[in-house]
Design a protein around this motif. Structure first.
Motif, mmCIF file in Angstrom:
data_model
loop_
_atom_site.group_PDB
_atom_site.id
_atom_site.type_symbol
_atom_site.label_atom_id
_atom_site.label_comp_id
_atom_site.label_asym_id
_atom_site.label_seq_id
_atom_site.Cartn_x
_atom_site.Cartn_y
_atom_site.Cartn_z
ATOM 1 N N ILE A 276 0.848 -1.203 0.000
ATOM 2 C CA ILE A 276 0.000 0.000 0.000
ATOM 3 C C ILE A 276 0.877 1.243 0.000
ATOM 4 C CG2 ILE A 276 -1.607 1.343 1.421
ATOM 5 C CD1 ILE A 276 -2.843 -1.404 2.261
ATOM 6 N N ALA A 277 1.900 1.237 0.848
ATOM 7 C CA ALA A 277 2.839 2.362 0.865
ATOM 8 C C ALA A 277 3.504 2.529 -0.493
ATOM 9 C CB ALA A 277 3.887 2.148 1.955
ATOM 10 N N ALA A 278 3.832 1.392 -1.132
ATOM 11 C CA ALA A 278 4.492 1.441 -2.443
ATOM 12 C C ALA A 278 3.598 2.101 -3.481
ATOM 13 C CB ALA A 278 4.868 0.029 -2.884
ATOM 14 N N ARG A 279 2.300 1.771 -3.462
ATOM 15 C CA ARG A 279 1.384 2.405 -4.419
ATOM 16 C C ARG A 279 1.313 3.908 -4.189
ATOM 17 N NH1 ARG A 279 -1.306 1.653 -9.344
ATOM 18 N NH2 ARG A 279 -2.902 3.275 -9.451
ATOM 19 N N LEU A 280 1.287 4.315 -2.944
ATOM 20 C CA LEU A 280 1.269 5.748 -2.633
ATOM 21 C C LEU A 280 2.559 6.411 -3.112
ATOM 22 C CD1 LEU A 280 -0.265 5.500 0.943
ATOM 23 C CD2 LEU A 280 -1.366 6.542 -1.053
ATOM 24 N N CYS A 281 3.677 5.746 -2.906
ATOM 25 C CA CYS A 281 4.960 6.286 -3.366
ATOM 26 C C CYS A 281 4.964 6.450 -4.880
ATOM 27 C CB CYS A 281 6.107 5.375 -2.938
ATOM 28 S SG CYS A 281 6.402 5.345 -1.162
ATOM 29 N N LYS A 282 4.444 5.450 -5.579
ATOM 30 C CA LYS A 282 4.370 5.530 -7.032
ATOM 31 C C LYS A 282 3.488 6.697 -7.466
ATOM 32 C CE LYS A 282 4.657 4.647 -11.354
ATOM 33 N NZ LYS A 282 5.847 5.123 -12.087
ATOM 34 N N SER A 283 2.375 6.865 -6.794
ATOM 35 C CA SER A 283 1.441 7.936 -7.148
ATOM 36 C C SER A 283 2.057 9.316 -6.977
ATOM 37 C CB SER A 283 0.175 7.813 -6.281
ATOM 38 O OG SER A 283 -0.737 8.844 -6.582
ATOM 39 N N VAL A 284 2.686 9.554 -5.829
ATOM 40 C CA VAL A 284 3.201 10.904 -5.563
ATOM 41 C C VAL A 284 4.468 11.205 -6.358
ATOM 42 C CG1 VAL A 284 2.104 11.051 -3.291
ATOM 43 C CG2 VAL A 284 4.442 10.159 -3.461
ATOM 44 N N THR A 285 5.307 10.192 -6.597
ATOM 45 C CA THR A 285 6.504 10.462 -7.395
ATOM 46 C C THR A 285 6.126 10.721 -8.853
ATOM 47 O OG1 THR A 285 6.846 8.068 -7.648
ATOM 48 C CG2 THR A 285 8.171 9.198 -5.994
ATOM 49 N N THR A 286 5.118 10.013 -9.340
ATOM 50 C CA THR A 286 4.657 10.257 -10.711
ATOM 51 C C THR A 286 4.068 11.654 -10.836
ATOM 52 O OG1 THR A 286 4.228 7.908 -11.046
ATOM 53 C CG2 THR A 286 3.138 9.440 -12.541
ATOM 54 N N SER A 302 -5.263 12.658 -7.635
ATOM 55 C CA SER A 302 -5.238 11.977 -6.333
ATOM 56 C C SER A 302 -4.047 12.375 -5.477
ATOM 57 C CB SER A 302 -5.226 10.451 -6.543
ATOM 58 O OG SER A 302 -6.380 10.026 -7.219
ATOM 59 N N GLU A 303 -3.272 13.354 -5.927
ATOM 60 C CA GLU A 303 -2.007 13.656 -5.261
ATOM 61 C C GLU A 303 -2.203 14.086 -3.805
ATOM 62 O OE1 GLU A 303 2.066 16.213 -6.119
ATOM 63 O OE2 GLU A 303 0.167 16.926 -6.936
ATOM 64 N N LYS A 304 -3.121 14.996 -3.562
ATOM 65 C CA LYS A 304 -3.320 15.501 -2.198
ATOM 66 C C LYS A 304 -3.750 14.377 -1.258
ATOM 67 C CE LYS A 304 -5.885 18.908 0.527
ATOM 68 N NZ LYS A 304 -6.909 19.982 0.505
ATOM 69 N N ASP A 305 -4.701 13.557 -1.723
ATOM 70 C CA ASP A 305 -5.165 12.443 -0.887
ATOM 71 C C ASP A 305 -4.044 11.441 -0.630
ATOM 72 O OD1 ASP A 305 -7.768 13.380 -0.601
ATOM 73 O OD2 ASP A 305 -8.467 12.391 -2.429
ATOM 74 N N ALA A 306 -3.203 11.239 -1.631
ATOM 75 C CA ALA A 306 -2.100 10.283 -1.482
ATOM 76 C C ALA A 306 -1.116 10.756 -0.425
ATOM 77 C CB ALA A 306 -1.404 10.072 -2.821
ATOM 78 N N TRP A 307 -0.777 12.032 -0.438
ATOM 79 C CA TRP A 307 0.152 12.548 0.579
ATOM 80 C C TRP A 307 -0.471 12.463 1.969
ATOM 81 C CZ3 TRP A 307 4.955 12.476 0.063
ATOM 82 C CH2 TRP A 307 5.610 12.869 -1.110
ATOM 83 N N THR A 308 -1.745 12.809 2.064
ATOM 84 C CA THR A 308 -2.414 12.732 3.366
ATOM 85 C C THR A 308 -2.363 11.319 3.916
ATOM 86 O OG1 THR A 308 -3.915 14.549 2.789
ATOM 87 C CG2 THR A 308 -4.604 13.086 4.574
ATOM 88 N N LEU A 309 -2.628 10.345 3.053
ATOM 89 C CA LEU A 309 -2.618 8.956 3.500
ATOM 90 C C LEU A 309 -1.207 8.490 3.843
ATOM 91 C CD1 LEU A 309 -4.098 6.372 4.114
ATOM 92 C CD2 LEU A 309 -4.048 5.793 1.675
ATOM 93 N N LEU A 310 -0.204 8.940 3.116
ATOM 94 C CA LEU A 310 1.173 8.566 3.451
ATOM 95 C C LEU A 310 1.539 9.035 4.855
ATOM 96 C CD1 LEU A 310 3.595 8.978 0.394
ATOM 97 C CD2 LEU A 310 3.384 7.015 1.911
#
Length: 767
Positions: A276-286, A302-310
């Motif tokens: 799950i962390a890996a998917r978030l990392c992929k999302s924000v780095t992209t 989805s960037e803002k939500d991804a950072w919040t969840l990280l």
């Protein structure tokens, strides 16, 4: 090539026999050009135009997978593919030298999950069921084009490291790097044990449609790939957790419904937290990468939500997450229990000296560290407010990777030439006054203090040393002799005749207090008196040594002008001035890089320890060329692992992190916020008698009475234990053990400080 609505209308008429269309509307898409079309009868369809398709064969694979699913279940919640006039699933066109791929799909009614203010549990349950059925049906599907490389395959997530520098925020970049390191260590070794299949690979919040509290469709097979099955679940879990106060609960709901239909294995669940962390990392780095070359808002949706969840995710103990995943799927707990801890403590007493104490009444078994967070075996997470040893954070990815890289090459002694020894020595001395330009490396602060005293005695031909009362300088024989905190305590060996205690320059409870603008010089006179008494006996001094902010002595910043006056007295008597920067240095005080700089002085010798290697056994003594030359008297100084390649590379990495992540500035800003917050609490709670410190070197002294300064003991022990129960690790210091010691890793942030203050306020209010 941009396709216009009019041109699409012509293509649909020619290749799909669509004569009467009431509307064509272009809609957002990640890569394809997407159109919502409606015929005269009101029926809706989706047209997708793809240009510059790298692998047309993969487009065929997607459509065959969809047909395979439809054959398994005609009511499955995916789109139908409309055949063209030739009976094909898609149409290939050449226009002005461009190849276009056109397909028409049925329209699925519903609202994107990402547009829901709060995704209800029944929707998440439905998604788990839908996804499980899809995966079950695809179990026997294969297509050569699905066996491909795509950066969106979580098995390939380490490609994110190539784009880390695109994340400009230091804290965010480090967190992503940390999770990628954990993926490398925890997931990759188990990949061969994880089931593989062709998976949809992108059940994100804008590929899932919802209607009437149920999933009405999963769209877009463009990321389909043959990969680990659990990756598909990890992606879906990630997006159902967006905007959730309790994200783990949402993931459990999805897992439970999925597992009922298509059971997951315990091994798969064991890596889910990091996937799950890996998917978030992929999302924000992209997203960070796309910012430099794209204006498509879909790329950042989805960037803002991804950072919040990280930020939420790193606060969740990985063991706790794994345990919750296990329990909702009917597997056994993985958490530790009291009986196991009791057995461990019994064994520890048998093989480890019992005077090595364990912190807290309810002992902690810490199993992992993540920057400023610590995780125990019961599933709890703690904010580390006291471990200054891990200067740049527990398991900092840059430091860890540097150590690993060097360790697989070479680790040996310093009798061989090695570039990093010189490189690090230059980096270190570049931060110090020019005259401090020679380094000796060793393995601990204790060893460094021991060596500094040995050098000073050799240089001056004297033995006597002046220290400050209540000081602590380490655990070697010489360092213990320098430490009143140890030699004056129960079981201590007592003060040696060649060690002399100066007055602790404490502005709160000492002889000279706040408001006395000459307190520094007055305290310095005590050192001058000791020197005079020795001189009257015909004895000189080898050195004066003190921390540049007093740690064990009570988290005390030195009074203004104190070291300037003391150093003057010491040098006039022929002694050397040693600055113990073990707990203070490397930017911790915020305003300056070194504690002695706050006093406007230049020591003759500087001793470095704890932070220098972020917990790796590394320390240093830095001195002037003149003193070093005198020490080179024919007797070799050799330290087998002092200055070894791994230690030197570690030191370089720590220095780079401090600089590149601007941690000195972080210490200044967070420290100021924390100290100001503590002072506000002092106005509210009379038990706080004094707040003091610089940067992230902070103390709060607790007293029962502000007039008599009676130490608030055991009240402070109650505070420490209750803060521990709330997830904050702090400790006590000072001669009376009544000072809250707050010296966290430098990655400790303002959010951590605010949470700490809120909880401390509540604990003090309940005393």
């Amino acid at each position: 090539m941009i396709v216009s609505e009019q041109y699409l209308k012509e293509l649909l008429h020619k290749h799909y026999n669509m004569e009467k269309l009431s509307s064509i509307e272009k809609i957002l898409g990640y890569e394809d050009q997407n159109f919502l079309i409606q015929d005269a009868e009101g029926k809706k369809l989706i047209a997708k135009v793809t240009t510059d398709l790298l692998d047309p064969y993969f487009l065929e694979a997607q459509l065959k997978a969809m047909a395979h699913l439809r054959k398994k279940d005609k009511n499955i919640r995916i789109q139908n593919v409309l055949a063209n006039s030739d009976g094909g699933a898609y149409t290939v066109l050449e226009v002005d030298g461009n190849i276009l791929y056109l397909r028409v799909l049925s329209y699925l009614d519903g609202t994107f999950m990402g547009d829901l203010k709060d995704c209800p549990s029944e929707v998440i349950d439905s998604l788990g069921t839908t996804l499980a059925n899809m995966d079950l049906y695809l179990k026997d599907f294969s297509h050569p084009a699905a066996y491909r490389f795509t950066e969106w395959d979580l098995a390939q997530v380490m490609t994110c490291r190539d784009y880390l520098q695109k994340i400009k925020d230091h804290e965010k970049r480090t967190m992503v790097d940390y999770f990628l390191l954990q993926y490398e260590m925890e997931v990759m070794p188990l990949q061969h044990q994880l089931r593989k299949a062709v998976i949809h690979n992108d059940a994100n919040d804008y590929n899932v449609l919802v209607k009437d509290g149920q999933v009405s469709g999963i769209i877009d097979f463009g990321d389909m790939v043959e990969s680990q099955l659990i990756n598909n679940i990890a992606i879906a879990c990630t997006y159902v957790m967006f905007k959730k106060q309790d994200p783990l609960s949402a993931a459990q709901t999805l897992l439970k419904s999925y597992h009922r239909i298509y059971p997951l294995t315990e091994t798969e669940l064991s890596v889910l937290y990091y996937l799950i962390a890996a998917r978030l990392c992929k999302s924000v780095t992209t997203s960070a990468l796309q910012r430099s070359k794209s204006e498509n808002v879909h790329h950042f949706i989805s960037e803002k939500d991804a950072w919040t969840l990280l930020y939420q995710w790193i606060k969740i103990n990985p063991l706790y997450a794994q345990n919750q995943f296990n329990l909702c799927c009917g597997y056994a707990t993985v958490l530790g229990h009291e009986e196991r801890d009791l057995a461990l403590k019994t064994e520890r007493k048998q093989v480890v000296g019992t005077n090595l104490s364990i912190s807290y009444q309810k002992n902690l078994k810490i199993t992992r560290g993540a920057l400023q967070y610590l995780y125990d075996d019961k599933g709890d997470t703690y904010i580390d407010c006291v471990n200054n040893v891990s200067h740049v954070g527990h398991c900092h990815p840059v430091v860890v990777k540097t150590m690993q890289k060097q360790l697989v090459k070479l680790n040996t002694n310093t009798r061989y030439l090695h570039d990093s020894l010189v490189t690090y020595a230059k980096m270190l001395t570049a931060t110090l006054p020019p005259k401090l330009n020679v380094c000796y490396f060793c393995n601990s602060g204790s060893e460094a203090n021991d060596l500094a005293i040995r050098i000073s005695r050799h240089f001056t031909k004297q033995k006597d040393v002046i220290v400050l009362d209540h000081a602590y300088h380490g655990t070697s024989t010489v360092a213990m002799e320098l430490s009143p905190y140890k030699f004056d305590s129960k079981g201590g060996s007592g003060q040696q005749p060649y060690i002399h205690k100066g007055m602790n320059p404490d502005l709160y409870r000492g002889h000279y207090r706040y408001g006395d603008e000459h307190a520094g010089e007055k305290y310095a006179e005590d050192i001058a008196d000791i020197i005079k008494q020795l001189s009257d006996k015909g004895t000189g001094i080898a050195a004066f040594i003190c921390e540049t902010l007093l740690g064990v002595g009570g988290q005390i910043p030195l009074p203004d002008g104190y070291l300037k006056a003391v150093y003057s007295h010491v040098r006039a008597a022929g002694g050397l001035c040693i600055a113990d920067e073990v707990q203070v240095g490397f930017g911790r005080v915020g305003e300056k890089f070194w504690g002695f700089e706050l006093q406007g002085v230049e020591p003759d010798i500087v001793v470095l320890g704890k932070p220098i290697g972020n917990g790796h056994p590394l320390a240093a003594v830095v001195l002037t060329e003149e003193i070093a030359a005198a020490f080179n008297n024919g007797l070799e100084y050799f330290n087998t692992y002092g200055g070894n390649p791994v230690s030197m590379e570690t030191g370089i990495a720590v220095m780079n992190v401090i600089s590149e992540e601007e941690l000195q500035q972080r210490a200044l800003e967070t420290g100021n916020y924390l100290i100001e917050g503590l002072k506000k609490l002092m106005e509210k709670h009379v038990i706080i008698g004094d707040v003091r410190g610089k940067g992230l070197f902070v103390g709060a002294e607790l007293v029962r009475n502000r007039e008599t300064l009676e130490p608030a003991v055991p009240e402070i022990d109650v505070v420490v234990e209750q803060m521990r129960d709330r997830g904050f690790l702090i400790s006590t210091d000072g001669p009376f053990h009544n000072v809250l010691k707050i010296k966290p890793p430098m990655v400790f942030n303002i959010e951590n400080a605010a949470s700490f203050l809120t909880n401390l306020d509540e604990v003090l209010g309940g005393l």
